[in-house]
Write a protein that holds these residues in place. Structure first.
Motif, PDB file in Angstrom:
ATOM      1  N   LEU A 138       0.821  -1.205   0.000  1.00 18.49           N
ATOM      2  CA  LEU A 138       0.000   0.000   0.000  1.00 18.49           C
ATOM      3  C   LEU A 138       0.856   1.257   0.000  1.00 18.49           C
ATOM      4  O   LEU A 138       0.582   2.215  -0.725  1.00 18.49           O
ATOM      5  N   GLY A 139       1.936   1.259   0.782  1.00 17.34           N
ATOM      6  CA  GLY A 139       2.837   2.410   0.810  1.00 17.34           C
ATOM      7  C   GLY A 139       3.509   2.645  -0.529  1.00 17.34           C
ATOM      8  O   GLY A 139       3.588   3.777  -1.013  1.00 17.34           O
ATOM      9  N   VAL A 140       3.989   1.584  -1.152  1.00 17.75           N
ATOM     10  CA  VAL A 140       4.622   1.715  -2.472  1.00 17.75           C
ATOM     11  C   VAL A 140       3.615   2.204  -3.496  1.00 17.75           C
ATOM     12  O   VAL A 140       3.916   3.062  -4.332  1.00 17.75           O
ATOM     13  N   ALA A 141       2.374   1.703  -3.441  1.00 17.14           N
ATOM     14  CA  ALA A 141       1.338   2.124  -4.381  1.00 17.14           C
ATOM     15  C   ALA A 141       1.013   3.607  -4.205  1.00 17.14           C
ATOM     16  O   ALA A 141       0.854   4.333  -5.188  1.00 17.14           O
ATOM     17  N   ILE A 142       0.936   4.069  -2.974  1.00 21.61           N
ATOM     18  CA  ILE A 142       0.637   5.483  -2.729  1.00 21.61           C
ATOM     19  C   ILE A 142       1.781   6.363  -3.206  1.00 21.61           C
ATOM     20  O   ILE A 142       1.563   7.396  -3.851  1.00 21.61           O
ATOM     21  N   VAL A 143       3.009   5.960  -2.937  1.00 22.93           N
ATOM     22  CA  VAL A 143       4.166   6.749  -3.371  1.00 22.93           C
ATOM     23  C   VAL A 143       4.234   6.806  -4.904  1.00 22.93           C
ATOM     24  O   VAL A 143       4.444   7.868  -5.492  1.00 22.93           O
ATOM     25  N   LEU A 144       4.054   5.661  -5.563  1.00 22.86           N
ATOM     26  CA  LEU A 144       4.108   5.647  -7.027  1.00 22.86           C
ATOM     27  C   LEU A 144       2.970   6.445  -7.645  1.00 22.86           C
ATOM     28  O   LEU A 144       3.173   7.189  -8.612  1.00 22.86           O
ATOM     29  N   SER A 145       1.760   6.318  -7.104  1.00 25.23           N
ATOM     30  CA  SER A 145       0.642   7.068  -7.669  1.00 25.23           C
ATOM     31  C   SER A 145       0.830   8.564  -7.446  1.00 25.23           C
ATOM     32  O   SER A 145       0.521   9.370  -8.329  1.00 25.23           O
ATOM     33  N   ALA A 146       1.346   8.959  -6.314  1.00 24.21           N
ATOM     34  CA  ALA A 146       1.626  10.375  -6.085  1.00 24.21           C
ATOM     35  C   ALA A 146       2.723  10.874  -7.021  1.00 24.21           C
ATOM     36  O   ALA A 146       2.650  11.988  -7.549  1.00 24.21           O
ATOM     37  N   ALA A 147       3.719  10.035  -7.277  1.00 27.77           N
ATOM     38  CA  ALA A 147       4.788  10.429  -8.196  1.00 27.77           C
ATOM     39  C   ALA A 147       4.252  10.591  -9.616  1.00 27.77           C
ATOM     40  O   ALA A 147       4.641  11.520 -10.329  1.00 27.77           O
ATOM     41  N   PHE A 148       3.354   9.702 -10.038  1.00 25.02           N
ATOM     42  CA  PHE A 148       2.788   9.810 -11.380  1.00 25.02           C
ATOM     43  C   PHE A 148       1.885  11.031 -11.532  1.00 25.02           C
ATOM     44  O   PHE A 148       1.631  11.479 -12.650  1.00 25.02           O
ATOM     45  N   VAL A 149       1.396  11.569 -10.434  1.00 25.13           N
ATOM     46  CA  VAL A 149       0.577  12.778 -10.503  1.00 25.13           C
ATOM     47  C   VAL A 149       1.449  14.027 -10.387  1.00 25.13           C
ATOM     48  O   VAL A 149       1.289  14.986 -11.145  1.00 25.13           O
ATOM     49  N   VAL A 150       2.383  14.024  -9.460  1.00 23.92           N
ATOM     50  CA  VAL A 150       3.153  15.230  -9.156  1.00 23.92           C
ATOM     51  C   VAL A 150       4.296  15.460 -10.150  1.00 23.92           C
ATOM     52  O   VAL A 150       4.530  16.592 -10.576  1.00 23.92           O
ATOM     53  N   LEU A 151       5.013  14.426 -10.543  1.00 21.91           N
ATOM     54  CA  LEU A 151       6.171  14.604 -11.421  1.00 21.91           C
ATOM     55  C   LEU A 151       5.820  15.212 -12.778  1.00 21.91           C
ATOM     56  O   LEU A 151       6.550  16.097 -13.248  1.00 21.91           O
ATOM     57  N   PRO A 152       4.723  14.836 -13.444  1.00 23.53           N
ATOM     58  CA  PRO A 152       4.388  15.526 -14.686  1.00 23.53           C
ATOM     59  C   PRO A 152       4.067  17.007 -14.486  1.00 23.53           C
ATOM     60  O   PRO A 152       4.374  17.839 -15.349  1.00 23.53           O
ATOM     61  N   MET A 153       3.478  17.347 -13.347  1.00 23.72           N
ATOM     62  CA  MET A 153       3.206  18.766 -13.070  1.00 23.72           C
ATOM     63  C   MET A 153       4.504  19.545 -12.900  1.00 23.72           C
ATOM     64  O   MET A 153       4.635  20.664 -13.402  1.00 23.72           O
ATOM     65  N   ILE A 154       5.450  18.948 -12.216  1.00 17.98           N
ATOM     66  CA  ILE A 154       6.741  19.615 -12.027  1.00 17.98           C
ATOM     67  C   ILE A 154       7.472  19.736 -13.370  1.00 17.98           C
ATOM     68  O   ILE A 154       8.043  20.783 -13.682  1.00 17.98           O
ATOM     69  N   ALA A 155       7.435  18.678 -14.169  1.00 13.67           N
ATOM     70  CA  ALA A 155       8.077  18.727 -15.488  1.00 13.67           C
ATOM     71  C   ALA A 155       7.423  19.784 -16.371  1.00 13.67           C
ATOM     72  O   ALA A 155       8.107  20.476 -17.136  1.00 13.67           O
ATOM     73  N   ALA A 156       6.115  19.943 -16.285  1.00 19.19           N
ATOM     74  CA  ALA A 156       5.421  20.953 -17.085  1.00 19.19           C
ATOM     75  C   ALA A 156       5.846  22.359 -16.665  1.00 19.19           C
ATOM     76  O   ALA A 156       5.970  23.251 -17.511  1.00 19.19           O
ATOM     77  N   LYS A 157       6.069  22.567 -15.393  1.00 20.35           N
ATOM     78  CA  LYS A 157       6.519  23.892 -14.922  1.00 20.35           C
ATOM     79  C   LYS A 157       7.906  24.215 -15.471  1.00 20.35           C
ATOM     80  O   LYS A 157       8.181  25.341 -15.876  1.00 20.35           O
ATOM     81  N   THR A 164       9.401  22.899 -18.197  1.00 18.35           N
ATOM     82  CA  THR A 164       9.487  22.942 -19.651  1.00 18.35           C
ATOM     83  C   THR A 164       8.591  24.001 -20.278  1.00 18.35           C
ATOM     84  O   THR A 164       8.660  24.218 -21.478  1.00 18.35           O
ATOM     85  N   GLY A 165       7.732  24.606 -19.496  1.00 14.96           N
ATOM     86  CA  GLY A 165       6.845  25.638 -20.033  1.00 14.96           C
ATOM     87  C   GLY A 165       5.588  25.077 -20.666  1.00 14.96           C
ATOM     88  O   GLY A 165       4.874  25.804 -21.358  1.00 14.96           O
ATOM     89  N   ALA A 166       5.305  23.827 -20.471  1.00 16.60           N
ATOM     90  CA  ALA A 166       4.123  23.221 -21.067  1.00 16.60           C
ATOM     91  C   ALA A 166       2.840  23.720 -20.426  1.00 16.60           C
ATOM     92  O   ALA A 166       1.767  23.570 -20.998  1.00 16.60           O
ATOM     93  N   ASP A 167       2.924  24.339 -19.258  1.00 16.03           N
ATOM     94  CA  ASP A 167       1.723  24.840 -18.610  1.00 16.03           C
ATOM     95  C   ASP A 167       1.298  26.207 -19.150  1.00 16.03           C
ATOM     96  O   ASP A 167       0.259  26.724 -18.776  1.00 16.03           O
ATOM     97  N   LYS A 168       2.077  26.796 -20.058  1.00 17.04           N
ATOM     98  CA  LYS A 168       1.741  28.097 -20.654  1.00 17.04           C
ATOM     99  C   LYS A 168       1.573  27.909 -22.165  1.00 17.04           C
ATOM    100  O   LYS A 168       2.490  28.170 -22.940  1.00 17.04           O
ATOM    101  N   PRO A 169       0.408  27.462 -22.602  1.00 15.79           N
ATOM    102  CA  PRO A 169       0.235  27.216 -24.030  1.00 15.79           C
ATOM    103  C   PRO A 169       0.133  28.516 -24.833  1.00 15.79           C
ATOM    104  O   PRO A 169      -0.279  29.549 -24.326  1.00 15.79           O
ATOM    105  N   TYR A 170       0.526  28.452 -26.073  1.00 15.85           N
ATOM    106  CA  TYR A 170       0.374  29.553 -27.017  1.00 15.85           C
ATOM    107  C   TYR A 170      -0.249  28.976 -28.285  1.00 15.85           C
ATOM    108  O   TYR A 170      -0.379  27.754 -28.416  1.00 15.85           O
ATOM    109  N   PRO A 171      -0.699  29.811 -29.208  1.00 19.14           N
ATOM    110  CA  PRO A 171      -1.482  29.308 -30.345  1.00 19.14           C
ATOM    111  C   PRO A 171      -0.808  28.193 -31.147  1.00 19.14           C
ATOM    112  O   PRO A 171      -1.485  27.281 -31.625  1.00 19.14           O
TER     113      PRO A 171
END
Length: 125
Positions: free
Chosen positions: A15-34, A36-43
């Motif tokens: 359960l601990g490993v599952a929670i850590v991995l699921s949190a990583a799969f949610v949080v790490l893409p958000m951090i990567a988007a910040k 790389t600039g993917a959170d600021k789209p342009y036309p």
């Protein structure tokens, strides 16, 4: 009492490993988007890239019910094929009773297919 709690240790670790991995799969893409600039789209980022021209209609249009019906029928017959392979491999061990059970299953499946065909579930306009 300690042995009972020790029995739950693998479950708690899983359960601990599952929670850590699921949190990583949610949080790490958000951090990567910040970073790389993917959170600021342009036309140019929002432009069509697969087919090269704008869509003809709204992309949120509802599909016809027949699409889902055909998809469900595909899944049913795909699972039927998946059941045939292990049955064929173990046919020598299960004998006549196993063969008869599979024949009954195939007849029921064929009757369901004929029924769906007669009702027009496979017709597409």
């Amino acid at each position: 009492m300690a042995s009972v709690a020790a029995g739950y240790l693998p479950i708690l670790l899983f359960l601990g490993v599952a929670i850590v991995l699921s949190a990583a799969f949610v949080v790490l893409p958000m951090i990567a988007a910040k970073f790389t600039g993917a959170d600021k789209p342009y036309p140019d980022k929002l432009a069509e890239y697969e087919c090269g021209f704008p869509a003809f209609e709204d992309s949120r249009a509802q599909f016809d019910v027949r699409f889902y019906l055909v998809a469900i029928l595909f899944i049913i017959f795909d699972l039927e094929a998946a059941f045939l392979y292990p049955w064929a491999v173990s046919l020598g061990a299960i004998g006549f009773a196993g063969w008869l059970a599979m024949m009954i299953f195939l007849v029921e499946l064929t009757l369901g297919f004929v029924y769906a065909w007669k009702k027009g579930a496979l017709e597409w306009e």
